[in-house]
Design an enzyme around this catalytic site. Structure first.
Site, mmCIF file in Angstrom:
data_model
loop_
_atom_site.group_PDB
_atom_site.id
_atom_site.type_symbol
_atom_site.label_atom_id
_atom_site.label_comp_id
_atom_site.label_asym_id
_atom_site.label_seq_id
_atom_site.Cartn_x
_atom_site.Cartn_y
_atom_site.Cartn_z
ATOM 1 N N ASP A 114 0.833 -1.205 0.000
ATOM 2 C CA ASP A 114 0.000 0.000 0.000
ATOM 3 C C ASP A 114 0.868 1.256 0.000
ATOM 4 O OD1 ASP A 114 -2.623 1.457 0.475
ATOM 5 O OD2 ASP A 114 -1.523 2.042 2.260
ATOM 6 N N HIS A 115 1.986 1.213 0.702
ATOM 7 C CA HIS A 115 2.868 2.372 0.766
ATOM 8 C C HIS A 115 3.703 2.542 -0.501
ATOM 9 C CE1 HIS A 115 2.728 2.642 5.457
ATOM 10 N NE2 HIS A 115 1.538 2.624 4.878
ATOM 11 N N ASP A 147 6.303 -0.252 -8.330
ATOM 12 C CA ASP A 147 7.647 0.077 -8.812
ATOM 13 C C ASP A 147 8.637 0.279 -7.674
ATOM 14 O OD1 ASP A 147 6.652 2.403 -7.770
ATOM 15 O OD2 ASP A 147 6.892 3.620 -9.572
ATOM 16 N N SER A 150 8.465 2.267 -5.120
ATOM 17 C CA SER A 150 8.690 3.663 -4.753
ATOM 18 C C SER A 150 8.849 3.824 -3.250
ATOM 19 C CB SER A 150 7.539 4.542 -5.255
ATOM 20 O OG SER A 150 6.310 4.191 -4.644
ATOM 21 N N ARG A 207 6.421 6.954 5.900
ATOM 22 C CA ARG A 207 5.738 6.193 6.950
ATOM 23 C C ARG A 207 6.548 5.001 7.447
ATOM 24 N NH1 ARG A 207 0.452 5.805 3.183
ATOM 25 N NH2 ARG A 207 2.171 5.605 1.695
ATOM 26 N N GLU A 248 6.263 3.799 11.191
ATOM 27 C CA GLU A 248 4.958 3.672 11.840
ATOM 28 C C GLU A 248 4.893 2.505 12.812
ATOM 29 O OE1 GLU A 248 1.532 3.651 9.355
ATOM 30 O OE2 GLU A 248 1.586 5.810 9.026
#
Length: 857
Positions: A192-193, A275, A277, A342, A345
C-alpha cells in the site's frame, strides 16, 4: 500564515521539544517539499476565492447564491490568471517531457511519468486519484456528506464515525487464522505504501486561525470526528481532531478558472505503479537523497552497523522533522528514512523496508561484480528494475491469490499484454476504502522469535509499543525475530463481530496527554472527506443486489445481529459507508474479503498490470532473465537479507504447518544474476577497463616518441596486428577512409595534431584486434566441425562394411541450433562471445562463461 505556523509547530526543534505519537503521526502524513507546494497552491487559491465571496456577501454588492455565483462576474480573466500564478496553482499542471526515449524506453521515471507515451501523467506521483463512481459532496463539489450536522439522508442523519467503530468494528476477542500468516498483513501494508498516500492539508489551522486540535467545529480544513454520548473510552472531549486531505489544483473551488465546476479531487503523493517507490522515493530529488553517491556501485545509503547485524536504514535528517526520541531515558535513537515517510509507523513495516534496502544493495554489488564496466547509474537502475519486477511477481503470484481467492483471480484473468488505453491511476475507492481491508488482519501483538522459533528474551511486542520505536531493532535482536514472527504466526481471522482489534481503535498512537486515535473511525471519516458514494451504490456497480431494506444484504452480510446494528445506526441501506459495508461482508471461500472489495481490488490490480508498460512480463527482460525473476520468493529475499536467518518456508504467506514446515535457506531457489551479464553495452557513461587504458597510454607514448619528421607506416602497423580479412566490406570501408586520413597526416608530434583523430586510430586498431579474435574462433569451429564430420563418416563406413544396418543402430543425437546449423552429438561451440553451447542427445544447453573484451567506439 496558517501554513507557516503549522510548519513551525510541527518541525520546531529545541531542548524542550518532545515528539509524541500523535505528533509523529501528523508528520509522517505531512507532505514533503514538492507535494507541499502542490497542496499549498490549491489551498491558497481556494482561500482567496472564499475571501472574495465573503466580501461580496458581506458588502451585498451582488446578489449571490449557491447556484448562480460566478467569480467571472467579479474578476476579469486577467485577475483570475494573476491569482492562479501567485498561488502556484497552474505550475504543477505542466505536461511531462518524455523526449529522452533512450531512457524512457528502458527504465521507469522515478516520478512515474512517461510510462504511457500518449498520456504521460497517468500513474505519476503528485496527481489526482481516479474514481469508479462520481463523488458525492454535500454541496455538489467540495463539502463532505455530514458537513451540515443537521442534514438528513434518506430520512436519517449520518451516524458519528466513532459510534460506528465502537458499535460494529472494534473487538478485543482475537481468533487466529487457520491458513495465512501475519506476513499477509505486513506485505499488504508495505505494498500500500508503494501505491498511494493521500496528501493531508498543509495547515492544521482553520482559515480563521483556529487550531484543528482545539476545535470541534467543521471549519476547513478541520473535520473532527464527533464523540457520541456514553463513549466507552473518551469522556472528557467532544471530538477527535481530524484534518481533511488536500485537493489537486483545478478541482473543487479552484476549478472555476477552467470554465466549469469540477468536484474536489484528492492528490496521490506516490506513483500508482508497483515500482518499489517505497524503497526509492517518488521524485528525482528524493531518490537522489536516498542514494549512496560516494561510489560508482549504484548503492542506496545505509545506516548504522551493529554487532551480528547487517546495515540498517539511514537516520532521517533534522530537516525532515522526524524525531523518534520521545523519551531520552528510554532511547536516544532517531527515526529512519526510506522511500516512504511512513517507514517508522510500526516495527514490522520498518523491518520490511530494511530487508528491501539490503536487497537492492546486494543486487547492485552482484551486478557490479558481473559487469564491472557498468557505472553507478546503470547499476542503480538495473537493480531497481529487478526489485520492482520481483515485487510485482510476489504480489500477483504469491500474495494476491490468498487475498482475493480463486474467484477473484478468475475475474482478474490472465495477462494479455500492455494496453496503452488502460489508465493505471489509483482509484480513490481502492485507496480510501477497499485496500484498508488489511486492517482486519492485524494482530494486537508482534511476535518475536529466535532461531529456534521460541520467544526472544525481551518477549513479544504489543502493537501499541511498536509505533515509532526503531531503537528496538538495534537493542532487541534486530530484524530477524520480527521476520520470523511474521512468517510463522497466524494473522488475525476476521469474523462478523471481530473486525479491528482494540489496539487499533482504542490505543492507536496513545500518549498520556492526548486522546488515542481510532483507526476504524478515521477510515470512515476519510471516506466521507473524499466523498465516496455509499456501499449500496458500489453494490450496484459490482453486480450485487441493490438493497432497499437491510435483509437484502443477507447474502453478503449473513449475521442478522450485524444487519440489525447497521439498521439502528444508519436507518437506510443507502446510508452505509463504503468501508463499513465492505469490511462487514463475509469472506469469500479462500479469500480475505467479501465480493464488493474483491470487485474493487480486481479492477485496480488489473489496471496496475495491464496499464503498466514496464510490467515485468511485457518483454522488459530477456526470456532467461524473466525465468529467473519468476523463481523469486519473499522467503528467499528474507534469507538473503536477514541478519542470520537460516530457515524459512517456501511461501511465507502460508502457515508452516500447511506446507510441510520450514526449509533451509539453501534449499530455496535464488535468482541467478549471471543472466544479466552484459557483453555489448558501450554507453556514453562507459568506464573503460584498466588494461585497455594502459594499452592506449602505451600507444600514445610510442607515437610521441617518433621523430618529428618520422612517418607512420600504417600498413606495417596493421600487419603487426595481424589484420584479418573483414567480414563486412562496407563496415571497413569507413575505417579505410580513416586510415587514409591518418596516413596523410601522420606527424604525431605536430603541435596542431587533432586528438580526436588519434582516438579514432586507437579505436580502429582495437576493432581490428576484436575481428582477429572472432576470425580465429570461427576457424577453430570449422576445424572442429570438419574433424567431427570425418569421424562420423569413418564410423558410418565401418558399420556398412560390417554388414550392419545403420537404421537399427543407436541414434546419433544430433541437434540443430538457432541458426539452423546441424550440430553433432557432444559438439561444443560458441553461440556468441559470451555463451558456450553443447549438443547432447538432441538437446542444446548453453551457459554464459565470460565476456569478450569490450570495444567502445
Amino acid at each position: 500564515m496558517a501554513i507557516n505556523q503549522t510548519i513551525g509547530r510541527m518541525f520546531a526543534t529545541g531542548r524542550n521539544t518532545t515528539r509524541y505519537h500523535d505528533d509523529l503521526f501528523r508528520i509522517v502524513r505531512f507532505p514533503t517539499g514538492p507535494a507541499r507546494e502542490i497542496a499549498r497552491a490549491a489551498e491558497v487559491y481556494e482561500r482567496a476565492l472564499v475571501i472574495i465571496r465573503k466580501h461580496v456577501e458581506t458588502g451585498a454588492s451582488l446578489a449571490t447564491n449557491s447556484t448562480d455565483f460566478w467569480y467571472q462576474d467579479l474578476l476579469s480573466p486577467e485577475y483570475l490568471d494573476l491569482l492562479e500564478q501567485l498561488s502556484g496553482c497552474m505550475a504543477h499542471r505542466v505536461t511531462p517531457n518524455c523526449s529522452d526515449l533512450c531512457f524512457h524506453s528502458k527504465y521507469r521515471a522515478l516520478d512515474g511519468t512517461c510510462n504511457n507515451y500518449k498520456h504521460p501523467a497517468w500513474g505519476s506521483s503528485l496527481t489526482g486519484f481516479q474514481r469508479l463512481l462520481p463523488p458525492v459532496y454535500e454541496n455538489g463539489f467540495n463539502s463532505p456528506i455530514g458537513w451540515n450536522r443537521s442534514a438528513e439522508y434518506n430520512g436519517f442523519k449520518k451516524p458519528s464515525a466513532r459510534l460506528v467503530s465502537t458499535s460494529l468494528i472494534s473487538t478485543s476477542t482475537i481468533t487466529p487464522d487457520d491458513r495465512i500468516t501475519h506476513m499477509v498483513m505486513q506485505w499488504g501494508q508495505f505494498l500500500d505504501h508503494d501505491l498511494d498516500h493521500a496528501i493531508p492539508s498543509v495547515t492544521s489551522e482553520s482559515w480563521d486561525g483556529v487550531d484543528c486540535k482545539k476545535t470541534c467545529e467543521y471549519a476547513a480544513p478541520c473535520y473532527p470526528i464527533d464523540i457520541p454520548p456514553g463513549d466507552p473510552r473518551i469522556q472528557n472531549r467532544r471530538c477527535i481532531d481530524f484534518v481533511r486531505s488536500s485537493a489537486v489544483c483545478g478541482s473543487g473551488m479552484t476549478s472555476i478558472f477552467f470554465g466549469s465546476v469540477q468536484p474536489r479531487e484528492q492528490i496521490n503523493q506516490l506513483t500508482a505503479f508497483i515500482d518499489a517507490s517505497q524503497v526509492y522515493g517518488y521524485t528525482e530529488t528524493f531518490a537522489q537523497e536516498l542514494r549512496n553517491l560516494t561510489t560508482e556501485q549504484g548503492l542506496l545509503r545505509d545506516g548504522p552497523h551493529f554487532p551480528n547485524q547487517k546495515p540498517l536504514l539511514p537516520f532521517s535528517a533534522p530537516t525532515d522533522g522526524m524525531d523518534c526520541r520521545r523519551d531520552l531515558d528510554e532511547s536516544q535513537i532517531n527515526c529512519f528514512t526510506a522511500g516512504d515517510i511512513r517507514v517508522n509507523e510500526q516495527l514490522g513495516l520498518t523491518a520490511m523496508h530494511i530487508v528491501w534496502m539490503r536487497e537492492h544493495n546486494r543486487l547492485a554489488e552482484q551486478l557490479h561484480r558481473i559487469n564491472p564496466h557498468w557505472d553507478g547509474d546503470k547499476l542503480y537502475y538495473e537493480s531497481r528494475k529487478i526489485i520492482g519486477a520481483i515485487m510485482q511477481h510476489i504480489t500477483y503470484e504469491h500474495w494476491l491469490p490468498l487475498v482475493i481467492g480463486e474467484r477473484g483471480m478468475a475475474q482478474l484473468g490472465e495477462y494479455r499484454g500492455y494496453d496503452s488505453n488502460v489508465n493505471p491511476t489509483i482509484f480513490n475507492e481502492f485507496a480510501t476504502a477497499a485496500f484498508r481491508f488489511g486492517h482486519s488482519l492485524i494482530n494486537p501483538m508482534l511476535h518475536r522469535l529466535n532461531d529456534s522459533y521460541q520467544p526472544i528474551a525481551q518477549g513479544h511486542l504489543p502493537l501499541h509499543k511498536a509505533f515509532f520505536a526503531p531503537w528496538r531493532l538495534m537493542y532487541e535482536g534486530g530484524v530477524d525475530p520480527l521476520l520470523r514472527g511474521l512468517y510463522s504466526v497466524p494473522a488475525k481471522l476476521k469474523k462478523p463481530t471481530q473486525n479491528l482489534n482494540t489496539d487499533l481503535t482504542e490505543r492507536l498512537f496513545e500518549v498520556a496527554h492526548a486522546v488515542a486515535l481510532d483507526l476504524a473511525a478515521i477510515n470512515i471519516q476519510r471516506s466521507r472527506d473524499h466523498a465516496l458514494p455509499g456501499y449500496n451504490d458500489y453494490r450496484k456497480l459490482c453486480g450485487l443486489k441493490f438493497a432497499t431494506e437491510f435483509d437484502d444484504l443477507q447474502a453478503e452480510i449473513s449475521d442478522p445481529a450485524v444487519r440489525q446494528k447497521l439498521k439502528e445506526l444508519y436507518g437506510h441501506p443507502s446510508n452505509i459507508d463504503l468501508w463499513v459495508g465492505g469490511i462487514l461482508e463475509d469472506q469469500l471461500p479462500g479469500a480475505k474479503m467479501g465480493p464488493l472489495f474483491t470487485c474493487v481490488l480486481v479492477r485496480q490490480f488489473r489496471a496496475l498490470r495491464d496499464g503498466d508498460r514496464f510490467w515485468y512480463e511485457n518483454d522488459v527482460f530477456k526470456p532467461e532473465q524473466l525465468a529467473q525473476i519468476k523463481r523469486a520468493t519473499l522467503g528467499r529475499i528474507i534469507c538473503d537479507n536477514g541478519d542470520n536467518i537460516t530457515t524459512t518456508t517456501d511461501n511465507v504467506f502460508v502457515l508452516p504447518a500447511k506446507q510441510g514446515g520450514y526449509k533451509r535457506c539453501d534449499e530455496i531457489p535464488q535468482v541467478n544474476l549471471e543472466h544479466w551479464v552484459d557483453c555489448t553495452d558501450c554507453s556514453r557513461h562507459h568506464k573503460r577497463s584498466a588494461p585497455l587504458v594502459r594499452q592506449r597510454r602505451s600507444l600514445s607514448r610510442a607515437k610521441r616518441a617518433l621523430p618529428t619528421n618520422g612517418k607512420l607506416d600504417v600498413s606495417k602497423q596493421i600487419d603487426e596486428l595481424e589484420r584479418p580479412q573483414p567480414e563486412d566490406e562496407g563496415h571497413y570501408a569507413l575505417n579505410d577512409n580513416h586510415l587514409e586520413q591518418v596516413d596523410e597526416d601522420s606527424s604525431f608530434v605536430d603541435d596542431d595534431m587533432n586528438e580526436e583523430r588519434i582516438e579514432g586510430l586507437e579505436a580502429l586498431i582495437e576493432s581490428f584486434q576484436k575481428s582477429m579474435k572472432q576470425m580465429r574462433r570461427k576457424i577453430r569451429r570449422l576445424e572442429q566441425q570438419c574433424s567431427a564430420a570425418v569421424q562420423a563418416a569413418a564410423a558410418a563406413g565401418t558399420n556398412v562394411g560390417g554388414g550392419s544396418n545403420p537404421a537399427k543402430g543407436k541414434p546419433h543425437g544430433h541437434c540443430v541450433d538457432s541458426k539452423g546449423i546441424k550440430r553433432l552429438n557432444n559438439e561444443i561451440w560458441m553461440r556468441d562471445d559470451c555463451t558456450k553451447c553443447e549438443c547432447e542427445h538432441h538437446q542444446i544447453s548453453c551457459e554464459t562463461e565470460k565476456c569478450a573484451e569490450l570495444i567502445c567506439e
